[in-house]
Design an enzyme around this catalytic site. Sequence first.
Site, short mmCIF file in Angstrom:
data_model
loop_
_atom_site.label_atom_id
_atom_site.label_comp_id
_atom_site.label_asym_id
_atom_site.label_seq_id
_atom_site.Cartn_x
_atom_site.Cartn_y
_atom_site.Cartn_z
N LYS A 188 0.88 -1.19 0.00
CA LYS A 188 0.00 0.00 0.00
C LYS A 188 0.91 1.23 0.00
CE LYS A 188 -2.78 3.29 1.40
NZ LYS A 188 -1.89 4.38 0.95
N GLU A 264 7.91 1.19 12.02
CA GLU A 264 9.02 2.15 11.97
C GLU A 264 8.38 3.52 11.97
OE1 GLU A 264 12.20 1.16 11.84
OE2 GLU A 264 11.84 -0.95 11.43
N CYS A 299 13.16 10.34 8.43
CA CYS A 299 12.76 9.86 9.76
C CYS A 299 13.85 10.10 10.80
CB CYS A 299 12.36 8.40 9.70
SG CYS A 299 13.64 7.35 9.05
N GLU A 398 7.21 15.64 16.60
CA GLU A 398 7.90 15.59 15.32
C GLU A 398 7.24 16.55 14.32
OE1 GLU A 398 7.31 12.09 12.86
OE2 GLU A 398 9.44 12.09 12.40
P1 NAD Z 1 1.30 8.33 7.65
O1 NAD Z 1 1.21 7.48 8.86
O2 NAD Z 1 0.32 9.42 7.49
O3 NAD Z 1 1.15 7.46 6.33
C1 NAD Z 1 1.98 6.34 6.12
C2 NAD Z 1 1.19 5.31 5.34
O4 NAD Z 1 0.11 4.86 6.16
C3 NAD Z 1 0.58 5.81 4.04
O5 NAD Z 1 0.69 4.81 3.06
C4 NAD Z 1 -0.88 6.01 4.41
O6 NAD Z 1 -1.75 5.87 3.33
C5 NAD Z 1 -1.09 4.89 5.41
N1 NAD Z 1 -2.22 5.11 6.31
C6 NAD Z 1 -2.71 6.31 6.75
N2 NAD Z 1 -3.77 6.10 7.55
C7 NAD Z 1 -3.97 4.77 7.62
C8 NAD Z 1 -4.91 3.93 8.30
N3 NAD Z 1 -5.89 4.45 9.04
N4 NAD Z 1 -4.77 2.60 8.17
C9 NAD Z 1 -3.79 2.05 7.42
N5 NAD Z 1 -2.89 2.80 6.74
C10 NAD Z 1 -2.97 4.13 6.84
O7 NAD Z 1 2.78 8.84 7.60
P2 NAD Z 1 3.44 9.75 6.49
O8 NAD Z 1 3.00 11.14 6.78
O9 NAD Z 1 3.24 9.20 5.15
O10 NAD Z 1 5.01 9.56 6.79
C11 NAD Z 1 5.69 10.38 7.64
C12 NAD Z 1 6.00 9.66 8.93
O11 NAD Z 1 6.79 8.49 8.68
C13 NAD Z 1 6.84 10.49 9.86
O12 NAD Z 1 6.32 10.39 11.15
C14 NAD Z 1 8.21 9.85 9.78
O13 NAD Z 1 9.04 10.05 10.85
C15 NAD Z 1 7.88 8.43 9.58
N6 NAD Z 1 9.02 7.71 8.99
C16 NAD Z 1 9.67 6.79 9.75
C17 NAD Z 1 10.76 6.09 9.23
C18 NAD Z 1 11.49 5.04 10.05
O14 NAD Z 1 12.24 4.26 9.48
N7 NAD Z 1 11.30 4.98 11.34
C19 NAD Z 1 11.15 6.33 7.92
C20 NAD Z 1 10.46 7.28 7.18
C21 NAD Z 1 9.38 7.96 7.72
#
Ligand code: NAD
Length: 494
Positions: A188, A264, A299, A398
């Site tokens: 996804k 993550e 991240c 964050e």
């Molecule tokens: P997000 O949680 O909004 O979205 C991530 C994914 O989750 C997307 O594909 C989204 O469609 C999906 N999603 C959203 N709501 C959902 C639900 N209710 N059920 C299932 N899936 C759902 O995050 P984002 O804004 O895309 O990414 C940024 C975040 O990711 C930041 O917090 C960042 O720190 C983190 N991040 C962490 C790492 C790591 O390795 N720890 C790496 C990169 C980014």
Amino acid sequence: MDQSQIDALRGAAVAKRGHIIDGKSVPASDGATMDIVSPIDGSVLTQVACGTAADMEAAIASARASFDDGRWSGMPPAARKKVLLKWADLIDANALELAVLGVRDNGTEINMAIKAEPGSAAGTIRYYAEALDKIYGEIAPTSADVLGLIHKEPVGVVGAIIPWNFPMMIGAWKLGPALAMGNSVVLKPAETASLSLMRMVDLAHDAGLPPGVLNAVTGEGAIVGEALGLSMDVDVLVFTGSGGTGRRLMEYSARSNMKRVYLELGGKSPNIIFADAPNLDEAAKVAAGGIFRNSGQVCVAGSRLLVEASIHDDFVAAVVKAAEAMPVGNPLDMTTAIGAVNSEVQLAANLGFVETAKSEGGEVITGGERILQDIGGFYMAPTVITGVTPDATLTQKEVFGPVLGVTSFSDETEATRLANATVYGLAGGVWTSNLSRAHRMVKSVRTGVMHVNTYGGADGTVPLGGVGQSGNGHDKSLHAIEKYINLKTAWIKL
Ligand code: NAD
């Protein structure tokens, strides 16, 4: 890569995309699509299928059928390896096209994207392809009249939910080990960055991956992501993204089949500068790069700068100078150091954090505003805010944008206390010439990764994962494989 090669691709028409289910491109079951907006100039690049729960269920059913009939899980390891190596080669062969497409979709500067996206993705897939026939089961040290065998089996169907900041790199962190171990996958991608990852899925099929083994469904997280999380037929869920979504995934698991969930999540990583750092100018430049590249949408970004009080003013001045020397602009220009913020929503959130920081007593030393609005895209000046207190929003939450909060400390004890004073624990850095202090800080700061006299470097041989509310489990390295296997014991009376 040179600018003329990028320019030849930057305006190319982008075809509409469907999901990939059972190896075929299919539209959403209700025909719905969603616009893909380029953060470079706010234009609509193309449309992708906006999936329904039924679409996700079809993708999961395809993955389950492919797993159960053994078309991939039962393939000899050498044959799986051949397909994955070919896939990595195809990603390399199409690297520039993939990188430019990804940048048009998510705004990362091309100089970073070419290495971090196709380059890293191909390397990751190759790494796990090469590993897959070197992973053995075990024989337990039992008494002589029994034989205890420990098999390592694929888990079955893996659901992988990917964020927008590095879709190909993070996608490969999940797909590489999951597929190498013989699992089938339902992917996804994020709403605002799916195009390059979907192209990468096409290339997997071109490389000979059997249909149904890797399915990909685009659409809204709250609809198709939820359907994936709640499925009774998904065995493991792997996720990179925000803490809020991570919590939901754990709930989905509890409400359905108690599938394993690996998260993550975000960070608020401290970059700690002692006065005895070997080269303060270098530290300032690396600190600026460690928060401002990819507009802070990294991240492990070093978003909290902790500076020893005796060098605070000079060091902040050096960081500001380094930040102001990083050109912000069109991410497809090779001279750009900081590209576009991924979406208008994210840009508004970043600016909101600046206003909150000001209202809580922080002083904006540089940046703090939207820029380049005439291009029509989403750009923010690199921002440095001093006087950030330990309980301030900018310390505790964050941003995921180009915003650096600065706090001063008086000694090692206070630096450690400040570093550990958030719910996160993803990454950190310490700059010092004192070897003993460097080792003490590596041990005492609660994170998944600590950098010493550098910030942000790593490769596929080392694990990445957080502690606390930065998540669980690890991507990268051989440790990641544990997420994608089950241990099974065979207990045999001799
Ligand atoms: P997000 O949680 O909004 O979205 C991530 C994914 O989750 C997307 O594909 C989204 O469609 C999906 N999603 C959203 N709501 C959902 C639900 N209710 N059920 C299932 N899936 C759902 O995050 P984002 O804004 O895309 O990414 C940024 C975040 O990711 C930041 O917090 C960042 O720190 C983190 N991040 C962490 C790492 C790591 O390795 N720890 C790496 C990169 C980014």
